[in-house]
Design an enzyme around this catalytic site. Structure first.
Site, PDB file in Angstrom:
ATOM      1  N   HIS A 109     -10.325 -30.353  30.377  1.00  0.00           N
ATOM      2  CA  HIS A 109      -9.873 -30.574  29.006  1.00  0.00           C
ATOM      3  C   HIS A 109      -9.043 -29.379  28.580  1.00  0.00           C
ATOM      4  CE1 HIS A 109     -10.054 -31.263  24.648  1.00  0.00           C
ATOM      5  NE2 HIS A 109     -10.337 -32.520  24.943  1.00  0.00           N
ATOM      6  N   ASP A 125     -13.689 -38.896  28.001  1.00  0.00           N
ATOM      7  CA  ASP A 125     -13.067 -40.100  28.542  1.00  0.00           C
ATOM      8  C   ASP A 125     -13.781 -40.610  29.792  1.00  0.00           C
ATOM      9  OD1 ASP A 125     -10.819 -40.067  26.685  1.00  0.00           O
ATOM     10  OD2 ASP A 125     -10.165 -38.298  27.776  1.00  0.00           O
TER      11      ASP A 125
END
Length: 440
Positions: free
Chosen positions: A317, A375
């Site tokens: 991320h 996700d």
């Protein structure tokens, strides 16, 4: 040009910029927030020394002050108004979190009831707007429809576009939060050729959304409480995430004093990108491509190969350099959903768990701090519940609307807010003379 730390005469520290080229120096204030890194106030840099800063992607630049969301990427911390996301996702609900984001405090019982009532009252869309859907092809991507329809709201609700009027701003806020699930469900129904389902004030925000998505006129529909809770949890986890690409887009559009519907439509367009809101769809496609646990080593090797374009989606991320706290919550939620649906041994979920286990034990991923992100599990949950992959990013846009509109409100109330105008480092041609056609 060099910089050195130096305390000034007051309580605020400064950093001194020394311009050796022009034999000048400038003291820049160091500003301290409640938490997180201090920031250098560079507003005088261009005015006094004729320099810009260079920061592609603005990854080291604070574009605003904000009291809404705090992230500590190194420690894996996400908080809204000081409340940890783990507590909010387990003890609160999306409507309460929306109130918190907007107004700064958790509501009491009466405040929450009135807020929820207002949101439900504005969940219907103008009947003429329904005809707007007929202009799209049936195979149009739902996010394309979302961008168009949300932008079109400004053509229908003229009484909530004066951003200088607090009452109109509030009305636009309630309308956007209330209508977003309706608009999203209608996009899905249009794609599959089923009649639109009108919202019901008798159900919760997420229960009503599930009903609009999956009910048909010929049958009664009662939302499964486990699945309803899972979607509500998903909405809480996606409600806001500081100054990401789509939120920054909303703020940038809002800085020009664009109406709120246009600003949110701009945020949806930014969210649509596969590097942002579309990543969970990419995770599902990757798991399908891997196909079986026996092939995991092959794909991990490919992920390490710089010459191979394959990327291990759902890991790493831009902000988090630790385990994304939202991913931990969704992993547990995935167990609950699959168990409730009687598919606890769902192949893609087992594949995801094994991939996570192997990656977290691999030195390459540990060294690069590539941990699972939000996700990684959301697509599995949504697929198991019957959402097509084309709706995954839409499921991100619905709750993020609460964050976007909260950030928009905060921006309008910021006394130092200006129209956004990033600068550039020009690398094109210098001055040159125009050459006539016959001499080229």
């Amino acid at each position: 040009m060099t910089a050195s730390d130096k305390p000034n005469s007051g309580n605020t520290d400064t950093i001194t910029v020394i311009d050796n080229k022009n034999n000048q120096r400038l003291d820049l204030d160091i500003l301290t927030g409640e938490m997180g890194p201090d920031v250098i106030d560079i507003r005088k840099l261009y005015h006094d020394l004729d320099y810009f800063t260079y920061d592609p992607g603005f990854t080291s630049t604070a574009s605003c002050d904000s009291a809404i969301t705090y992230i500590d990427g190194e420690k894996g911390v996400l908080m809204h108004r000081g409340y940890k996301i783990e507590e909010l996702s387990s003890q609160s609900n999306f409507i309460e979190v929306s109130y918190l984001l907007l107004y700064g405090e958790l509501p009491n019982e009466q405040e929450l009831a009135e807020f929820e009532k207002d949101v439900k009252r504005h969940s219907l869309v103008d009947e003429q707007l329904i005809r707007f859907y007929n202009g799209f092809r049936r195979d149009a991507h739902p996010m394309a429809i979302m961008v168009g329809v949300v932008g079109a709201l400004s053509a229908f609700y003229h009484d909530s576009q004066d951003i200088s009027d607090p009452k109109q701003r509030h009305l636009a806020t309630i309308r956007l939060i209330g209508k977003m699930p309706t608009i999203a469900a209608m996009a899905y129904k249009y794609a599959i050729g089923q009649p639109f389902v009108y919202p019901s004030s008798e159900l919760s925000y997420t229960g009503n959304f599930l009903r609009m998505m999956f009910s048909v006129p010929a049958e009664d529909y009662v939302p499964n409480p486990v699945l309803e809770r899972a979607i509500d949890c998903l909405f809480v986890l996606h409600a806001d995430h500081e100054q990401n690409a789509s939120t920054s887009t909303v703020r940038l559009a809002g800085s020009s004093q664009a109406n709120p519907f246009a600003c949110i439509a701009a945020g949806i367009a930014s969210l649509w990108g596969p590097a942002h809101g579309g990543a969970n769809e990419a995770v599902l496609k990757m798991l399908i491509e891997i196909g079986h646990k026996d092939r995991i080593p092959e794909f991990i090797a490919r992920a390490k190969d710089k010459k191979d374009p394959f990327r291990l989606m759902g890991f790493g991320h831009r902000v988090y350099k630790n385990y994304d706290p939202r991913a931990k919550v969704l992993r547990d939620s995935a167990h609950d959903v699959l168990s409730e649906l009687g598919i606890a041994d769902q192949p893609l979920f087992e594949l995801a768990l094994e991939l996570e286990k192997i990656a977290l034990e691999d030195e390459y991923f540990i060294k690069k701090k590539l941990f699972p992100n939000v996700d990684f599990y959301s697509g599995i949950i949504l697929q198991a519940m019957g959402f097509p992959s084309s709706m995954f990013t839409v499921m991100f846009a619905i709750p993020r609307t609460a964050g976007w509109i909260s950030q928009w409100h905060e921006m309008l109330g910021d006394p130092v807010q200006k129209i956004g105008r990033p600068r550039q480092r020009y690398i094109g041609h210098g001055p040159r003379e125009y050459v006539s056609m016959d001499e080229r």
